[in-house]
Write a protein that holds these residues in place. Structure first.
Motif, PDB file in Angstrom:
ATOM      1  N   UNK A   1       0.850  -1.196   0.000  1.00  0.00           N
ATOM      2  CA  UNK A   1       0.000   0.000   0.000  1.00  0.00           C
ATOM      3  C   UNK A   1       0.884   1.245   0.000  1.00  0.00           C
ATOM      4  N   UNK A   2       0.606   2.153  -0.924  1.00  0.00           N
ATOM      5  CA  UNK A   2       1.378   3.388  -1.078  1.00  0.00           C
ATOM      6  C   UNK A   2       1.024   4.368   0.037  1.00  0.00           C
ATOM      7  N   UNK A   3       2.041   5.016   0.614  1.00  0.00           N
ATOM      8  CA  UNK A   3       1.768   6.079   1.597  1.00  0.00           C
ATOM      9  C   UNK A   3       1.384   7.366   0.869  1.00  0.00           C
ATOM     10  N   UNK A   4       0.488   8.157   1.484  1.00  0.00           N
ATOM     11  CA  UNK A   4       0.058   9.418   0.862  1.00  0.00           C
ATOM     12  C   UNK A   4       1.216  10.385   0.720  1.00  0.00           C
ATOM     13  N   UNK A   5       2.168  10.313   1.678  1.00  0.00           N
ATOM     14  CA  UNK A   5       3.273  11.282   1.691  1.00  0.00           C
ATOM     15  C   UNK A   5       4.559  10.694   1.106  1.00  0.00           C
ATOM     16  N   UNK A   6       4.421   9.760   0.161  1.00  0.00           N
ATOM     17  CA  UNK A   6       5.601   9.067  -0.370  1.00  0.00           C
ATOM     18  C   UNK A   6       6.507   9.965  -1.222  1.00  0.00           C
ATOM     19  N   UNK A   7       5.953  11.030  -1.795  1.00  0.00           N
ATOM     20  CA  UNK A   7       6.676  11.928  -2.709  1.00  0.00           C
ATOM     21  C   UNK A   7       7.025  11.277  -4.051  1.00  0.00           C
ATOM     22  N   UNK A   8       6.529  10.051  -4.290  1.00  0.00           N
ATOM     23  CA  UNK A   8       6.762   9.428  -5.591  1.00  0.00           C
ATOM     24  C   UNK A   8       5.930  10.140  -6.649  1.00  0.00           C
ATOM     25  N   UNK A   9       6.461  10.222  -7.851  1.00  0.00           N
ATOM     26  CA  UNK A   9       5.666  10.731  -8.967  1.00  0.00           C
ATOM     27  C   UNK A   9       4.461   9.822  -9.157  1.00  0.00           C
ATOM     28  N   UNK A  10       3.261  10.395  -9.327  1.00  0.00           N
ATOM     29  CA  UNK A  10       2.080   9.539  -9.545  1.00  0.00           C
ATOM     30  C   UNK A  10       2.186   8.716 -10.828  1.00  0.00           C
ATOM     31  N   UNK A  11       3.077   9.112 -11.739  1.00  0.00           N
ATOM     32  CA  UNK A  11       3.276   8.319 -12.958  1.00  0.00           C
ATOM     33  C   UNK A  11       3.873   6.950 -12.641  1.00  0.00           C
ATOM     34  N   UNK A  12       4.667   6.876 -11.562  1.00  0.00           N
ATOM     35  CA  UNK A  12       5.314   5.604 -11.197  1.00  0.00           C
ATOM     36  C   UNK A  12       4.259   4.545 -10.918  1.00  0.00           C
ATOM     37  N   UNK A  13       3.221   4.927 -10.205  1.00  0.00           N
ATOM     38  CA  UNK A  13       2.200   3.972  -9.789  1.00  0.00           C
ATOM     39  C   UNK A  13       0.987   4.009 -10.710  1.00  0.00           C
ATOM     40  N   UNK A  14       1.067   4.796 -11.772  1.00  0.00           N
ATOM     41  CA  UNK A  14      -0.057   4.953 -12.702  1.00  0.00           C
ATOM     42  C   UNK A  14      -1.326   5.322 -11.922  1.00  0.00           C
ATOM     43  N   UNK A  15      -1.135   6.108 -10.847  1.00  0.00           N
ATOM     44  CA  UNK A  15      -2.270   6.585 -10.070  1.00  0.00           C
ATOM     45  C   UNK A  15      -2.882   5.553  -9.132  1.00  0.00           C
ATOM     46  N   UNK A  16      -2.294   4.358  -9.019  1.00  0.00           N
ATOM     47  CA  UNK A  16      -2.836   3.326  -8.130  1.00  0.00           C
ATOM     48  C   UNK A  16      -2.556   3.682  -6.666  1.00  0.00           C
ATOM     49  N   UNK A  17      -3.252   3.009  -5.746  1.00  0.00           N
ATOM     50  CA  UNK A  17      -2.986   3.232  -4.325  1.00  0.00           C
ATOM     51  C   UNK A  17      -1.956   2.233  -3.804  1.00  0.00           C
ATOM     52  N   UNK A  18      -1.368   1.451  -4.707  1.00  0.00           N
ATOM     53  CA  UNK A  18      -0.295   0.529  -4.311  1.00  0.00           C
ATOM     54  C   UNK A  18       0.963   0.863  -5.096  1.00  0.00           C
ATOM     55  N   UNK A  19       2.094   0.336  -4.593  1.00  0.00           N
ATOM     56  CA  UNK A  19       3.370   0.565  -5.271  1.00  0.00           C
ATOM     57  C   UNK A  19       4.168  -0.738  -5.248  1.00  0.00           C
TER      58      UNK A  19
END
Ligand code: TXA
Ligand code: MG
Length: 317
Positions: A99-117
């Motif tokens: 599960x992706x953290x809200x404050x991860x600072x990852x580009x949303x392109x990395x996860x294609x906007x998903x809530x997981x990483x």
């Protein structure tokens, strides 16, 4: 983009590669599985450049690579299941979907906007040293044009992406030769999203339970149903009697075969040779030629090998 630089896997080469990543550039990085096309996972433009260089559809999310387990918690939530797998198998050819953290600072392109990483700690020394030198999260899909055969040598990378990326680090051939195994570890039940370089049997033995299949409708492995790993010729599988004109790729005893995954029928050797063999067979057969693979048993690494072969043989979309 200028010429693609060829970097030695020494300290000056790795410092140069880390500087390219800091500047938002793209570097092909050797890992134990396949070469990855690396960019700063926090930099939108750099991550967008990965998709452009590969011609990859933006809905297909990327794996984030880290040097240390302690870096994971800034990006994602480690479930007890994930902890267990991380402790046994990281660093190594295993990717965990978390599960992706809200404050991860990852580009949303990395996860294609998903809530997981998807996260992986690679074991290869050069990859680890580059990740340590860079210090942050690195997004890296396989360093090949989308839908084509994955690269396991710097020459494969350059054949597909020369002039489209800033640099490739010369790490020689990849030891495992198949992409990582991907496991969804967001809940308590481990789900196998992609067979890969870590046999499912090893995961099941460590967990003492079977892996479940992917849930229907979730994002799974690359081009799950589509053609992938595609050479230019036509690929047939389970061929024990090739016809004249076939480029026959053997496994075990296959007298007269042009190429072999492993003469002795060894699956580890076959995994390490698979993408070499696909690249070589592609060159020998040429566009429209015929490539025929001998059967490979559906156990251990054979499951990932057969998965890649089935996609290489799938009708083109
Ligand atoms: O061994 C590997 O895994 C190599 C090296 C470079 O680490 N990387 C690799 O990346 O194979 P790629 O992009 O070719 O395959 C990654 C797959 C994608 O197809 C994607 O569907 C899946 O990982 N993936 C990424 N994020 C995901 C997520 N949040 N949920 C489910 N699947 C995900
Ligand atoms: Mg790939």
């Amino acid at each position: 983009m200028p010429n693609t630089a060829f970097l030695a896997p020494d300290l000056p080469g790795l410092k140069a590669a880390a500087a390219i990543l800091r500047g938002g550039g793209l570097v092909a990085m050797p890992t134990e599985t396949v070469y990855g096309l690396a960019a700063d996972a926090r930099n939108d433009r750099a991550v967008a450049a990965i998709f452009d260089a590969k011609g990859r559809p933006r809905f297909n999310p990327l794996i984030v690579h880290l040097a240390e387990l302690s870096q994971v918690e800034a990006l994602a939530t480690l479930t007890p299941l994930a902890w267990r797998l991380a402790q046994v198998f990281w660093p190594g050819p295993l990717t965990l979907v978390l599960a992706l953290r809200d404050d991860s600072l990852l580009s949303p392109l990395v996860t294609a906007g998903l809530s997981s990483v998807a996260i992986r700690l690679p074991a290869a020394d050069i990859a680890r040293r580059l990740l340590t030198e860079f210090g942050g999260p690195v997004a890296a899909p396989s360093a090949n044009p989308s839908g084509r055969i994955s690269p396991v040598t710097p020459a494969h990378v350059l054949a597909g992406l020369a002039g489209r990326i800033d640099a490739v680090i010369d790490g020689g051939p990849c030891a495992v030769g198949l992409e990582s195994t991907i496991v969804d570890a967001t809940g308590d039940a481990p789900r196998l999203l992609r067979a890969g370089g870590l046999p499912a049997e090893a995961l099941e033995a460590a967990l003492g339970r079977p892996l479940l299949p992917a849930l229907h409708g979730t994002v799974t492995a690359p081009g799950q149903l589509a053609s992938h790993y595609a050479p230019r010729g036509r690929v047939r599988l389970d061929v024990t009697a090739p016809v004249p004109g076939d480029i026959w790729v053997g496994f075990g005893r296959c007298p007269g075969a042009e190429l072999t995954l492993s003469d002795s029928g060894d699956l580890t050797e076959a995994a390490a040779r698979l993408f070499h063999a696909l690249h070589e067979a592609d060159a020998l057969a040429g566009p429209g030629g015929r490539i025929a693979f001998a059967p490979v048993p559906e156990i251990g690494l054979g499951r990932a090998i057969n998965d890649r072969l089935r996609r290489a043989a799938a009708p083109r979309g």
